[in-house]
Design a protein around this motif. Structure first.
Motif, short mmCIF file in Angstrom:
data_model
loop_
_atom_site.label_atom_id
_atom_site.label_comp_id
_atom_site.label_asym_id
_atom_site.label_seq_id
_atom_site.Cartn_x
_atom_site.Cartn_y
_atom_site.Cartn_z
N PHE A 34 -0.94 -8.97 -4.14
CA PHE A 34 -1.36 -7.79 -3.38
C PHE A 34 -0.12 -7.08 -2.88
O PHE A 34 1.00 -7.60 -2.98
CB PHE A 34 -2.32 -8.15 -2.24
N TYR A 35 -0.31 -5.86 -2.39
CA TYR A 35 0.85 -5.07 -1.95
C TYR A 35 0.75 -4.78 -0.46
O TYR A 35 -0.32 -4.73 0.13
CB TYR A 35 0.95 -3.76 -2.74
N VAL A 36 1.93 -4.59 0.11
CA VAL A 36 2.06 -4.23 1.52
C VAL A 36 2.95 -3.00 1.60
O VAL A 36 4.07 -3.01 1.07
CB VAL A 36 2.67 -5.39 2.34
N ASP A 37 2.46 -1.93 2.21
CA ASP A 37 3.25 -0.72 2.42
C ASP A 37 3.73 -0.69 3.86
O ASP A 37 2.93 -0.52 4.79
CB ASP A 37 2.40 0.53 2.13
N MET A 38 5.03 -0.90 4.05
CA MET A 38 5.61 -0.93 5.39
C MET A 38 5.71 0.49 5.95
O MET A 38 5.73 1.48 5.20
CB MET A 38 6.99 -1.58 5.35
N ARG A 39 5.80 0.58 7.24
CA ARG A 39 5.92 1.89 7.89
C ARG A 39 7.17 2.61 7.45
O ARG A 39 7.24 3.84 7.48
CB ARG A 39 5.90 1.71 9.41
N GLY B 106 5.39 -7.63 15.31
CA GLY B 106 5.91 -6.30 15.62
C GLY B 106 5.89 -5.36 14.44
O GLY B 106 6.18 -4.17 14.59
N SER B 107 5.53 -5.87 13.25
CA SER B 107 5.50 -5.04 12.04
C SER B 107 4.25 -4.18 11.98
O SER B 107 3.19 -4.56 12.48
CB SER B 107 5.56 -5.93 10.79
N SER B 108 4.35 -3.03 11.32
CA SER B 108 3.22 -2.15 11.06
C SER B 108 3.16 -1.86 9.57
O SER B 108 4.19 -1.56 8.96
CB SER B 108 3.36 -0.84 11.84
N TYR B 109 1.97 -1.95 8.99
CA TYR B 109 1.85 -1.78 7.54
C TYR B 109 0.40 -1.61 7.13
O TYR B 109 -0.53 -1.89 7.90
CB TYR B 109 2.44 -3.00 6.81
N THR B 110 0.20 -1.14 5.90
CA THR B 110 -1.12 -1.15 5.27
C THR B 110 -1.04 -2.11 4.09
O THR B 110 0.04 -2.43 3.59
CB THR B 110 -1.53 0.25 4.78
N PHE B 111 -2.21 -2.58 3.63
CA PHE B 111 -2.21 -3.54 2.53
C PHE B 111 -3.43 -3.34 1.65
O PHE B 111 -4.43 -2.72 2.05
CB PHE B 111 -2.20 -4.98 3.06
#
Length: 269
Positions: free
Chosen positions: A52-57, A75-80
């Motif tokens: 799967f993929y993770v798109d970081m801020r 503390g990370s922000s991302y979509t997946f």
């Protein structure tokens, strides 16, 4: 006979704790997607099959691929999301000292490493899903080893601040009586300090105010309730002393970027 004691060893062992809030095994398809804002916990993934993929801020896309283990620091922000079927183990965790603040948050960016050998992946699933205390301890050793490797790679030392006895007592009282209704005066009385003295010492030693720390802890534990129980948003807000559910809703959205019910729907595995 000669015995050389190492008092620092036992002292250091008492200084930190590995807290695993949620753990499990997921078989997901292309409908699995979501957004995480300012995650309060670090997330460890063992990819058993698929990717799967993770798109970081920051705009970076990272693929979490079969046969590897990944750490997303707190503390990370991302979509997946994913384009096909995947199987993975997941752990929401923190490595903390007295302050219950995750030291893993000091790691800059996602870290990854290969799972040691092909058969280990299936063995890890069996260990992680076992009800045996012995199997849990075996997997804990695996998690600790991975975290230490990632911290060394990320240049993060496992070194916790030496808090004063009064501030340690304040941490303990706050976490045993966690509520939005907690006041500086109440905490100060319990740790035998003037409110102004406690306020000053707390900020010097932690870098935040007492109120900021209380709110940070409440939001973390509220997120834990959302992800690990079926309690309603109203029940969770009342548990932490909120008389106004909408005020809790606003505080949660401010911390995590979305409403509690939406956060649960998107991210509960």
């Amino acid at each position: 006979m000669k015995i050389k004691a190492n008092d620092a060893f036992s002292k250091n062992m008492r200084k930190y704790a590995l807290n695993v809030f949620n753990a499990g095994y997921g078989e997901m398809d292309s409908s699995w997607c979501g957004e995480i804002v300012n995650t309060p916990v670090s997330k460890l993934f063992y990819i058993i099959e698929g990717e799967f993929y993770v798109d970081m801020r920051t705009g970076e896309r990272i693929y979490f691929k079969e046969g590897n283990v990944y750490l997303i620091p707190s503390g990370s922000s991302y979509t997946f999301g994913c384009d096909g079927d995947i199987k993975h183990l997941f752990f929401n965790l923190q490595l903390c000292s007295y302050d219950n603040i995750d030291v893993l948050g000091g790691i800059d960016g996602v870290r990854s490493a290969p799972i040691d050998h092909p058969m280990l992946a299936e063995e890890l699933v069996d260990l992680a899903m076992s009800d045996s205390c012995g199997d849990t301890m075996k997997f804990e050793l695996e998690i600790r080893r991975r975290l230490m490797d990632f911290m060394e790679e990320g240049g993060v030392e496992l070194s916790f601040g030496d808090y004063s006895a009064e501030i340690r007592s304040a941490f303990e009282y706050i976490n045993e009586n966690l509520s939005i209704k907690l006041t500086l005066a109440e905490i100060a009385e319990k740790v035998h300090l003037a409110a102004s003295t406690l306020s000053r010492k707390f900020r010097i030693e932690t870098g935040m105010s007492v109120g900021e720390y209380i709110n940070k802890r409440i939001m973390l534990m509220a997120e834990r309730e959302l992800m690990s129980t079926n309690a309603s948003v109203l029940e969770i807000s009342e548990k932490f002393g909120f008389c106004d559910q909408f005020y809790f809703w606003r505080q949660f959205k401010k911390a995590y970027g979305t409403a509690p019910s939406v956060y649960r729907k998107r991210n509960k595995a």
